[in-house]
Design a protein around this motif. Structure first.
Motif, mmCIF file in Angstrom:
data_model
loop_
_atom_site.group_PDB
_atom_site.id
_atom_site.type_symbol
_atom_site.label_atom_id
_atom_site.label_comp_id
_atom_site.label_asym_id
_atom_site.label_seq_id
_atom_site.Cartn_x
_atom_site.Cartn_y
_atom_site.Cartn_z
ATOM 1 N N ALA A 151 18.386 48.240 60.293
ATOM 2 C CA ALA A 151 17.235 48.004 61.587
ATOM 3 C C ALA A 151 16.695 49.384 61.953
ATOM 4 N N TRP A 152 17.670 50.357 61.959
ATOM 5 C CA TRP A 152 17.303 51.271 62.591
ATOM 6 C C TRP A 152 16.921 52.929 61.998
ATOM 7 N N ILE A 153 17.164 52.897 60.796
ATOM 8 C CA ILE A 153 16.852 53.944 59.923
ATOM 9 C C ILE A 153 15.605 53.815 59.036
ATOM 10 N N GLY A 154 14.780 54.663 59.018
ATOM 11 C CA GLY A 154 13.555 54.513 58.420
ATOM 12 C C GLY A 154 13.622 54.904 56.961
ATOM 13 N N PRO A 155 12.520 54.806 56.161
ATOM 14 C CA PRO A 155 12.512 54.765 54.404
ATOM 15 C C PRO A 155 12.878 56.137 54.158
#
Length: 254
Positions: free
Chosen positions: A145-149
């Motif tokens: 949920a919290w880590i971007g690409p």
């Protein structure tokens, strides 16, 4: 209780307040850049995170930060907060404006936000997993949920480690003590404020940044089209440049 913390560098004091998915280790990529820019950097673990145990009595995170600054002999500091750490920074700045030199808030939460549909669904799923005792699945849910690409595998693994540790500390058997709530009026904040949001984060956090940009006089909102919820970990060099530029203007090192 004094929060577990570390101090590095010399100069005006910065306090780094971690996301509640993480602990103070999330700021490892910022430490060299901020100390090189001429700041004394204080990183702390909020209660129930990292090396700070769960509270043994009612507590308040902003008061804990003030007590830590007192113990370090610091009268005034700039605060850099991520997500839940930003919420703590906002309360500190509203209740203790004379001690707040500047605010840099990355995808910050606020105490009175009503979650949107997607964020509410995430919270419900996390609660269901934790109630079932599936800490591993709840941890993976948070990493997704919290880590971007833009984050690499090492960053994902560090978030996984920090979140799993926080769950283990917070879910350990023991007497629970709630936090003491204080009303927070963002309009009384006098410190210069930088508000950062990310395109790949829950929409709630962009909405919060837009709201705060209207409530905090003289604040500035920067929206990062590449970022998830933890931009300082996802592309540290880019965020370091933004932070240092803001701090040099708002709270210059001597």
């Amino acid at each position: 209780m004094t929060l577990s913390h570390d101090v590095a560098g010399d100069g005006p004091t910065l306090v780094l307040l971690h996301s509640t998915v993480c602990d103070r280790r999330m700021w490892d990529p910022q430490l060299p850049a901020l100390t090189a820019a001429g700041y004394r950097v204080v990183r702390c673990d909020l209660r129930g995170f990292g090396d700070s145990p769960m509270p043994d009595r009612p507590y308040n995170n902003a008061d804990d930060v003030a007590e830590l600054l007192d113990a370090l002999g610091v009268e005034r500091a700039a605060l850099v907060g991520a997500s839940g750490g930003g919420r703590v920074a906002l309360e500190f700045a509203a209740r203790m404006p004379q001690r707040t030199a500047a605010l840099a808030l990355l995808c910050t939460a606020v105490a009175d936000h009503e979650p949107g549909e997607q964020l509410r669904a995430f919270g419900d799923e996390e609660d269901t997993l934790l109630e079932a005792g599936d800490v591993a699945a709840a941890t993976e849910l948070n990493v997704t949920a919290w880590i971007g690409p833009q984050a690499d595998d090492a960053t994902r693994e560090l978030v996984r480690t920090m979140q799993r540790h926080a769950f283990e500390v917070q879910l350990a058997p023991g007497e629970e003590h709630g936090s003491v709530k204080h009303p927070v009026d963002h309009t009384v904040i006098t410190a210069p404020a930088l508000l950062v949001s990310g395109e790949h984060d829950f929409a709630d956090f962009t909405d919060i940044a837009v709201r705060l940009s209207k409530e905090i006089a003289g604040s500035r909102h920067v929206h990062l089209d590449w970022a998830g919820h933890l931009p300082s970990m996802e592309r540290p060099e880019d965020v370091n440049a933004v932070l240092v530029a803001f701090l040099r203007e708002a709270f210059p090192a001597v």
